[in-house]
Scaffold this active site. Structure first.
Site, PDB file in Angstrom:
ATOM      1  N   TYR A  48     -37.243  -1.006  27.983  1.00 14.42           N
ATOM      2  CA  TYR A  48     -38.465  -1.445  27.613  1.00 14.42           C
ATOM      3  C   TYR A  48     -39.459  -0.348  28.069  1.00 14.42           C
ATOM      4  CZ  TYR A  48     -39.620  -2.279  32.666  1.00 14.42           C
ATOM      5  OH  TYR A  48     -40.194  -2.378  33.748  1.00 14.42           O
ATOM      6  N   ARG A 123     -18.622 -10.957  24.544  1.00 17.38           N
ATOM      7  CA  ARG A 123     -19.215 -10.391  25.956  1.00 17.38           C
ATOM      8  C   ARG A 123     -17.887  -9.605  26.547  1.00 17.38           C
ATOM      9  NH1 ARG A 123     -18.396 -11.191  31.061  1.00 17.38           N
ATOM     10  NH2 ARG A 123     -20.139 -10.707  32.569  1.00 17.38           N
ATOM     11  N   LYS A 170     -36.087   3.200  32.407  1.00 20.37           N
ATOM     12  CA  LYS A 170     -36.890   2.124  32.339  1.00 20.37           C
ATOM     13  C   LYS A 170     -35.857   0.829  31.800  1.00 20.37           C
ATOM     14  CE  LYS A 170     -41.692   0.812  31.665  1.00 20.37           C
ATOM     15  NZ  LYS A 170     -42.158   0.282  32.928  1.00 20.37           N
ATOM     16  N   GLU A 202     -40.719   4.637  45.685  1.00 17.03           N
ATOM     17  CA  GLU A 202     -41.777   4.238  44.782  1.00 17.03           C
ATOM     18  C   GLU A 202     -41.941   2.726  45.107  1.00 17.03           C
ATOM     19  OE1 GLU A 202     -40.586   4.234  40.377  1.00 17.03           O
ATOM     20  OE2 GLU A 202     -38.756   3.604  40.932  1.00 17.03           O
TER      21      GLU A 202
END
Ligand SMILES: Cc1ncc(COP(=O)(O)O)c(C=O)c1O
Length: 313
Positions: A48, A123, A170, A202
């Protein structure tokens, strides 16, 4: 029980009444649906981006697109659109958002969320060869941090960084970040500052900066942190302000004895930390527990960079 009678079905009506983008179409967010076999839903197999818009214009768009490319490459998902197609979609979505809120797009500040998952497949953990990526985008209001909060700074807590070793991607696999954030949420703090062993990594959804004797330090850009778009920006702002800027490993001791500690992210911009675990930041300075001089310079510089970016469009 039918899905319509499910007790949580009512939450759908609480969703914002805005337009989103899903797989080639703009539609009301409340009505957007994806397959239960989408690998984003089943495995968190996706990436994202979160792009801030000031005066309706994307800020640091090139850098967001470059990071999106890097994340997709890691996951071996082809980028479904070119940069100009992404820009076009962002602009269309931003206009829809402005319309639903009865504003001119150039008067809006928005946060555009972009998500690409690998797509729908039976899956199986292994990456299927020929999946069509699912593309989802939504716009949200960009609520800037209030001047009151900026004036006091925010409280944070420290925690062990228990996330995985591919933090540079990300990725939508965010359970580690959810757990991390909850540690601070449980005590009413703004962020959780994490350490791998003795070293700063972070925060749950922000990068962390320390200031010592006028120099800005941050951890190196490696696989243990997400390189926030503000990494490059803070580097540029420091250069513009003649503030020394160093990327290197930072110990816990250095964080707790720093003159200033800052958070950065698209929505926080740069934000001063007042306390970590109830200890005052900058205890031995004249601004103990309060925003310091480097934060003030960077905050002003940030506004100038945003203004310059808006004026260049
Ligand atoms: C783990 C993590 N680190 C850092 C950041 C800051 O990145 P950016 O400056 O691009 O918003 C984020 C933003 O969401 C994040 O999730």
């Amino acid at each position: 029980m039918s899905s319509k009678n499910h007790p949580y079905a009512s939450t759908a009506t609480n969703l914002p009444d805005t337009i989103c983008y899903l797989n080639g179409e703009f539609c009301p967010l409340r009505e957007a649906k994806i397959s239960v076999l989408d690998r984003g839903f089943i495995f968190g197999d996706g990436v994202y981006e979160v792009v801030p818009l000031y005066q309706g214009q994307p800020f640091r768009f090139e850098q967001h697109m470059a990071r999106l490319d890097r994340s997709l490459l890691e996951l071996r998902i082809p980028n479904p659109y070119s940069k100009s197609e992404w820009l076009n979609l962002v602009q269309q979505l931003a206009s829809h958002f402005a319309q639903t809120t009865n504003q001119k797009v150039e008067h809006t500040q928005q946060i555009i969320y972009i998500q690409i998952s690998r797509g729908v497949a039976p899956r199986d953990h292994a990456m299927p060869a020929d999946c069509v990526p699912t593309v989802f985008m939504m716009a949200n209001p960009f609520k800037p941090v209030s001047p009151e909060i900026r004036a006091t700074g925010v409280k944070c807590v420290s925690a062990h960084d228990f996330r995985w070793e591919k933090a540079h991607i990300k990725s939508t696999s965010l359970l580690g970040a959810v757990f991390a954030r909850q540690i601070s949420a449980d005590v009413g703090a703004t962020e959780t500052i994490m350490f791998r062993g003795d070293y700063l990594s972070e925060a749950s959804s922000s990068n962390v900066w320390i200031v010592k004797n006028g120099t800005v330090f941050a951890p190196p850009k490696d696989h243990l942190i997400l390189e926030g778009i503000r990494y490059g920006l803070i580097d540029e702002m420091c250069k513009a302000q003649s503030i020394p800027f160093v990327l290197r490993k930072i110990t816990k001791e250095e964080v707790f004895s720093a003159d200033e500690v800052l958070l950065s992210s698209a929505s926080k911009e740069v934000l001063p930390v007042s306390h970590i675990d109830d200890r005052l930041v900058g205890l031995h300075t004249t601004h103990a527990g309060k925003p310091g001089p480097i934060y003030k310079k960077l905050h002003l510089a940030y506004q100038s960079f945003v203004d310059a970016s808006c004026n260049s469009h």
